[in-house]
Write a protein that holds these residues in place. Structure first.
Motif, short mmCIF file in Angstrom:
data_model
loop_
_atom_site.label_atom_id
_atom_site.label_comp_id
_atom_site.label_asym_id
_atom_site.label_seq_id
_atom_site.Cartn_x
_atom_site.Cartn_y
_atom_site.Cartn_z
N ALA B 253 9.05 -2.34 3.98
CA ALA B 253 9.07 -3.17 2.77
C ALA B 253 8.70 -2.35 1.54
O ALA B 253 9.14 -2.65 0.43
CB ALA B 253 8.12 -4.35 2.92
N ALA B 254 7.92 -1.29 1.74
CA ALA B 254 7.55 -0.43 0.60
C ALA B 254 8.76 0.35 0.10
O ALA B 254 8.80 0.77 -1.06
CB ALA B 254 6.43 0.53 1.01
N ARG B 255 9.74 0.58 0.99
CA ARG B 255 10.93 1.34 0.60
C ARG B 255 12.12 0.45 0.26
O ARG B 255 12.99 0.82 -0.52
CB ARG B 255 11.33 2.27 1.76
N CYS B 256 12.19 -0.74 0.88
CA CYS B 256 13.36 -1.63 0.74
C CYS B 256 13.43 -2.20 -0.67
O CYS B 256 12.44 -2.70 -1.20
CB CYS B 256 13.24 -2.76 1.76
N LEU B 257 14.63 -2.15 -1.27
CA LEU B 257 14.83 -2.68 -2.62
C LEU B 257 15.14 -4.17 -2.59
O LEU B 257 15.22 -4.81 -3.63
CB LEU B 257 15.98 -1.94 -3.29
#
Lengths: 255, 365
Positions: B253-257
């Protein structure tokens, strides 16, 4: 049938481009004018009808003490208040002053700054009064404006998506310019509604519709750096049209 | 017996002659896209693709292969399950209103160049969308499929681990394997259906020599060994069911846009929403079906608000459905290994890597 609903168009700190989108409706404008009574729209007519109004379109940001009083007065006179454009929904380009010293601007730009009555900040309508609907963009999308007025006339929900511009690129079959060509693009964090205009012409989205309903701007900023976008350019692209919105009303996102 | 075809020109002409709109790969806007083909010359002869997480580049090949590339930016669902399609219209009358169903789409498509992964994806969508006698079912009934087995997977491909490729089939009318020798390209043809056989009899073919048949089989078999990615083995349905509270969801989730690109390039993602359009005069209304995505905040909007408010919950929903609950719903996996979600994710999130991380986390728990 009762009397036609009334529409008022109001201008705050802005370039008038969003109001012009209404005049730009051309074919639909005649049909719209046939269904509603345009009660206040100085850009189109000097004739003005006293309020209250069924719908008020508000363009521009609140930048003076007079604006603050006026936006409250408009709210009181309007059944529905629709903020139109990046200025009215996010403070606009002029919200850059929020991150600077407005006194300095006053002294540099104006010979007699004491004549000015201006606030230190440029803020959206929603910072002052409840807003019923927001049409984003710099300028707003003409089709979205017509759809919204049509929806209000029909009593249905207007189609104002909160998802990313990527949805619209995919729907129109535009190949992702970031993935296929390495072009930096704000589409993944920007609200849809423009029809993904810029990427269709090979240009990265510059976020004029402001942030989508959910964003992960830090992750996109990491990607923009990988695409060799400089820190200065990253700062500028987020600080242009919707600086307050991308900053979440708080810190500058590029910091 | 296998048959050899020396050119695709007659195939495309024969399909046009039977009234099909031929759709296949062609170069446009820096990618090999799927579009309507006027003639076989429009195929991407001599073009290759280099794909990596979040990256896709065309390059010139040393040979003239038309199918020396893997999945592009779109899948065939753009034609069978279009991004926007009409449902019905309504018009005001003197004493009420009338509703008219959207006229049936009579388009007869012939898909040229369907890979093993995408052939399976069409079968997967058949189970989801093919039941009702709607637009999808009509287009699918009329569809003619020319499949092409894969001899050159991309770095993002993993169909060998999903059991969907690199050999294409079953499910095609005609199945091709491209044999490339410098500027010379030939096609080994297999017949899948009576309709395929009927079309093939109209083409100038010759019997395929045994050595070419063996060469083709070896090239397809070798493609399976060229894939560097794989979904983990084992029961992914159980894995996902037990991973509801995995820490990995926060990591991704920290990487997903949350931009939704993965779902729109996915050849099996099928979710839609409806859009209502009215005219200014209030005399006419239309309802349209359009693609939606579980990454859209509004997608889980119930009375009063969205249910999946975090990116963690939305990514988890997508992966859990794709690899897990798809089995409960449709009796198979929703992932065919085409790798589009890896290549076309702007930040290069890799479904195989995320799944492997969940396996590792489950093993360590």
């Amino acid at each position: 049938m009762g009397t036609a609903p009334t529409l008022a168009v109001w201008k705050f700190a802005s370039c008038d481009g969003c109001q012009l989108s209404l005049l730009d409706c051309e074919d639909e404008l005649l049909a719209i004018a046939g269904r509603i009574r345009i009660a206040h729209f100085p850009e189109a007519s000097r004739a003005t009808v006293e309020g209250p109004y069924d719908v008020s379109l508000v363009e521009g940001s609140v930048t003076t003490p007079g604006d603050v009083a006026r936006i409250h007065r408009i709210r009181e006179q309007s059944r529905l208040l629709v903020a139109i454009g990046a200025c009215a929904t996010a403070g606009g380009i002029q919200a850059l002053r929020n991150f600077a010293d407005a006194d300095q601007f006053r002294s540099v730009v104006y010979a007699r700054p004491e004549y000015l009555s201006t606030l230190d900040t440029s803020t959206p309508a929603s910072a002052h009064v409840p807003v019923d609907l927001e049409l984003h963009g710099c300028p707003i999308d003409r089709r979205q404006l017509v759809d919204t007025l049509t929806a209000l006339l029909a009593g249905r929900k207007p189609d104002l998506p909160g998802h990313s511009v990527c949805f619209e690129c995919k729907a129109r079959g535009t190949t992702c310019i970031t993935v296929a060509r390495g072009v930096p693009c704000l589409g993944p964090v920007t609200r849809a509604g423009c029809g993904a205009l810029c990427p269709a012409y090979g240009r990265g989205c510059f976020g004029c519709f402001g942030p989508a309903a959910v964003t992960n701007t830090p992750a996109l900023v990491d990607r923009l750096r990988e695409l060799d976008m400089t820190e200065t350019d990253i700062g500028r692209v987020f600080r242009t049209f919707n600086v307050l919105a991308f900053a979440g009303g708080g810190d500058d996102p590029s910091q | 017996m296998s048959t050899l075809l020396r050119s695709l020109g007659p195939l495309v002409r024969a399909l046009h002659g039977q009234g099909y709109r031929v759709v296949g790969p062609t170069v446009r806007d820096g990618a090999i896209v799927l579009a309507e083909l006027d003639r076989a010359d429009a195929l991407p002869y001599g073009w290759g693709v280099e794909a990596a997480p979040g990256r896709y580049r065309l390059h010139r090949r040393a040979d003239a292969a038309a199918f020396g590339h893997a999945a592009g930016p779109q899948s065939w669902k753009a034609f069978l399950h279009p991004p926007r399609s009409p449902q019905w219209t309504a018009d005001r009358t003197a004493d009420g209103f009338t509703v008219t169903e959207a006229p049936p789409d009579s388009t007869r498509y012939a898909f040229l160049g369907v890979r093993g992964c995408d052939l399976r994806a069409i079968a997967v969508q058949d189970r989801v969308l093919g039941g009702a006698d709607g637009g999808y079912a009509r287009r699918r009934r009329e569809l003619f499929i020319v499949a092409v087995s894969c001899t050159e997977p991309a770095d993002t491909c993993f169909c060998a681990s999903t059991g969907c490729g690199p050999a294409a089939g079953p499910g095609y009318d005609l199945g091709l394997t491209e044999l490339v020798d410098g500027d010379r390209v030939r096609y080994l043809v297999e017949v899948g259906t009576p309709a395929g056989l009927e079309l093939l009899t109209q083409l100038p073919t010759e019997p395929a020599p045994v050595d070419l048949v063996e060469e083709a089989a070896a090239a397809v078999a070798a493609a399976a060994t060229k894939m560097s990615r794989a979904l983990p083995e084992g029961d992914l349905r159980d894995l996902l069911a037990g991973s509801h509270d995995a820490a990995r969801w926060d990591d991704v989730a920290a990487r997903c846009l949350s931009c939704g690109n993965c779902t729109m390039v996915c050849p099996t993602c099928f979710c839609t929403t409806v859009e209502d359009v009215t005219d200014v005069a209030g005399e006419h209304a239309e309802r349209w079906l359009r693609w939606d995505s579980c990454f859209d905040l509004d997608f889980s909007y119930l009375h009063g608000g969205p249910v999946r408010t975090s990116t963690r919950s939305r990514y988890r929903q997508w992966l859990t459905h794709k690899l897990g609950t798809w089995h409960d719903q449709f009796g198979e996996s929703g992932c065919v290994g085409c790798g589009r979600c890896i290549a076309w994710c702007p930040v290069g999130i890799d479904i195989t890597e995320e799944t492997r991380a969940l396996v590792t986390e489950a093993e360590e728990a």
